[in-house]
Design a protein around this motif. Structure first.
Motif, mmCIF file in Angstrom:
data_model
loop_
_atom_site.group_PDB
_atom_site.id
_atom_site.type_symbol
_atom_site.label_atom_id
_atom_site.label_comp_id
_atom_site.label_asym_id
_atom_site.label_seq_id
_atom_site.Cartn_x
_atom_site.Cartn_y
_atom_site.Cartn_z
ATOM 1 N N TRP A 153 0.966 -1.055 0.119
ATOM 2 C CA TRP A 153 -0.053 0.008 0.022
ATOM 3 C C TRP A 153 0.869 1.116 -0.084
ATOM 4 O O TRP A 153 1.951 1.406 0.669
ATOM 5 C CB TRP A 153 -1.146 0.168 1.204
ATOM 6 C CG TRP A 153 -2.101 -0.975 1.108
ATOM 7 C CD1 TRP A 153 -2.286 -2.292 1.768
ATOM 8 C CD2 TRP A 153 -3.053 -0.988 0.387
ATOM 9 N NE1 TRP A 153 -3.257 -2.845 1.375
ATOM 10 C CE2 TRP A 153 -4.024 -2.091 0.402
ATOM 11 C CE3 TRP A 153 -3.685 0.301 -0.606
ATOM 12 C CZ2 TRP A 153 -4.993 -2.179 -0.041
ATOM 13 C CZ3 TRP A 153 -4.924 -0.032 -1.185
ATOM 14 C CH2 TRP A 153 -5.569 -1.372 -1.193
ATOM 15 N N ALA A 154 0.586 2.171 -0.896
ATOM 16 C CA ALA A 154 1.363 3.339 -0.914
ATOM 17 C C ALA A 154 0.377 4.492 -1.480
ATOM 18 O O ALA A 154 -0.388 4.425 -2.046
ATOM 19 C CB ALA A 154 2.553 2.999 -1.872
ATOM 20 N N TRP A 155 0.971 5.587 -1.298
ATOM 21 C CA TRP A 155 0.719 6.761 -2.155
ATOM 22 C C TRP A 155 0.668 6.795 -3.658
ATOM 23 O O TRP A 155 0.991 5.675 -4.140
ATOM 24 C CB TRP A 155 1.342 8.339 -1.796
ATOM 25 C CG TRP A 155 3.005 8.156 -2.233
ATOM 26 C CD1 TRP A 155 3.698 7.288 -2.987
ATOM 27 C CD2 TRP A 155 4.026 9.002 -1.644
ATOM 28 N NE1 TRP A 155 4.899 7.548 -3.152
ATOM 29 C CE2 TRP A 155 5.134 8.601 -2.364
ATOM 30 C CE3 TRP A 155 3.758 9.872 -1.007
ATOM 31 C CZ2 TRP A 155 6.257 9.222 -2.255
ATOM 32 C CZ3 TRP A 155 5.185 10.968 -0.570
ATOM 33 C CH2 TRP A 155 6.326 10.414 -1.352
ATOM 34 N N THR A 156 -0.194 7.769 -4.414
ATOM 35 C CA THR A 156 -0.171 7.743 -5.784
ATOM 36 C C THR A 156 0.993 8.375 -6.458
ATOM 37 O O THR A 156 1.166 9.413 -5.583
ATOM 38 C CB THR A 156 -1.391 7.931 -6.255
ATOM 39 O OG1 THR A 156 -1.916 9.197 -6.068
ATOM 40 C CG2 THR A 156 -2.329 6.920 -5.839
ATOM 41 N N GLY A 157 1.270 8.266 -7.394
ATOM 42 C CA GLY A 157 2.064 9.403 -8.101
ATOM 43 C C GLY A 157 3.020 8.446 -9.334
ATOM 44 O O GLY A 157 2.780 7.269 -9.456
ATOM 45 N N GLY A 158 3.904 9.399 -10.150
ATOM 46 C CA GLY A 158 4.494 8.717 -10.981
ATOM 47 C C GLY A 158 5.708 9.735 -11.722
ATOM 48 O O GLY A 158 5.875 10.781 -11.101
ATOM 49 N N HIS A 159 6.277 9.137 -12.664
ATOM 50 C CA HIS A 159 7.361 9.816 -13.408
ATOM 51 C C HIS A 159 6.725 11.097 -14.181
ATOM 52 O O HIS A 159 5.794 11.202 -14.803
ATOM 53 C CB HIS A 159 7.979 8.950 -14.376
ATOM 54 C CG HIS A 159 8.595 7.777 -13.628
ATOM 55 N ND1 HIS A 159 8.039 6.504 -13.326
ATOM 56 C CD2 HIS A 159 9.889 7.583 -13.104
ATOM 57 C CE1 HIS A 159 8.924 5.724 -12.832
ATOM 58 N NE2 HIS A 159 10.148 6.347 -12.634
ATOM 59 N N CYS A 160 7.804 12.080 -14.018
ATOM 60 C CA CYS A 160 7.345 13.224 -14.731
ATOM 61 C C CYS A 160 7.537 13.009 -16.416
ATOM 62 O O CYS A 160 6.654 13.713 -17.019
ATOM 63 C CB CYS A 160 8.301 14.740 -14.378
ATOM 64 S SG CYS A 160 8.068 14.862 -12.868
ATOM 65 N N ASP A 161 8.295 12.346 -16.882
ATOM 66 C CA ASP A 161 8.518 11.982 -18.525
ATOM 67 C C ASP A 161 8.293 13.029 -19.291
ATOM 68 O O ASP A 161 7.927 13.293 -20.142
ATOM 69 C CB ASP A 161 7.241 10.763 -18.708
ATOM 70 C CG ASP A 161 7.345 9.544 -18.118
ATOM 71 O OD1 ASP A 161 8.658 9.112 -18.077
ATOM 72 O OD2 ASP A 161 6.327 8.853 -17.969
ATOM 73 N N GLY A 162 9.293 13.964 -18.794
ATOM 74 C CA GLY A 162 9.799 15.085 -19.666
ATOM 75 C C GLY A 162 8.810 16.415 -19.162
ATOM 76 O O GLY A 162 8.984 17.510 -19.674
ATOM 77 N N ASP A 163 7.707 16.176 -18.403
ATOM 78 C CA ASP A 163 6.742 17.266 -17.984
ATOM 79 C C ASP A 163 7.503 18.114 -16.711
ATOM 80 O O ASP A 163 7.506 17.532 -15.644
ATOM 81 C CB ASP A 163 5.505 16.790 -17.984
ATOM 82 C CG ASP A 163 4.435 17.848 -17.705
ATOM 83 O OD1 ASP A 163 4.600 19.279 -17.615
ATOM 84 O OD2 ASP A 163 3.192 17.520 -17.853
#
Length: 187
Positions: free
Chosen positions: A69-79
């Motif tokens: 179980w964890a927070w949500t989020g992700g990679h910026c991928d250039g943004d």
């Protein structure tokens, strides 16, 4: 505002955030590709601490790779618009449609070590996530849904249990800090 200006304008809450801010600024100056996964050493991510209106629960996802179980989020991928990345990831990973941004800019900074793993059949070496967290609010009665290629569960968890429910010991102090800031209304 560009990425470096966003990090420079962030007011650290504690020594961990002060140290991580300094390191992030140095890495921005050292690497020109910190917004993409092409940088195998370190790259930026955007995460969310999604709370209900009463600030008693946090929305978490059960991530398939880490079985946790964890927070949500992700990679910026250039943004370089980290808030846009955070909002996109919140919607994609939980299905929530209506969120309110509570933090005035970045809510929290942390550098997280990511152990090597296999993702979509490919080896991903150990690296660092230069993470910016945003504080969001959502209605706990809204419909949530999983994103099967990333998670196998999404649920509201009592805020005090968020630290306990994670199996990743390096995340416990981060979640504890996020809760402390929330309780002190530092947003």
């Amino acid at each position: 505002m560009d990425l470096k200006e966003q990090i420079e304008g962030f007011e650290p809450y504690n020594e961990q955030e002060r140290a991580d801010k300094e390191i992030m600024l140095s890495l921005i100056d050292t690497y020109k590709d910190v917004l993409t996964r092409e940088n195998k050493v370190c790259h930026f991510t955007a995460s969310n601490w999604i709370v209900n209106k009463e600030r008693t629960k946090v929305l978490m996802a059960y991530h398939n790779i880490y079985q946790n179980w964890a927070w949500t989020g992700g990679h910026c991928d250039g943004d370089s618009d980290l808030l846009r990345v955070a909002l996109k990831e919140a919607q994609e990973e939980t299905g929530i449609e209506n969120v309110k941004v509570l933090s005035n800019g970045i809510y929290s900074l942390e550098i997280a070590s990511v152990d090597s793993h296999i993702k979509r059949g490919k080896y991903v070496p150990t690296h660092l996530h230069l993470n910016c967290t945003f504080l969001l609010e959502a209605d706990e009665n809204d419909i949530v849904k999983i994103k099967p290629d990333e998670n196998s569960g999404v649920k509201w968890i009592d805020i005090g249990q968020a630290v306990e429910i994670t199996n990743e010991k390096q995340m416990k102090p981060i979640y504890q800090k996020l809760n402390e800031k929330l309780l002190k209304r530092l947003f």
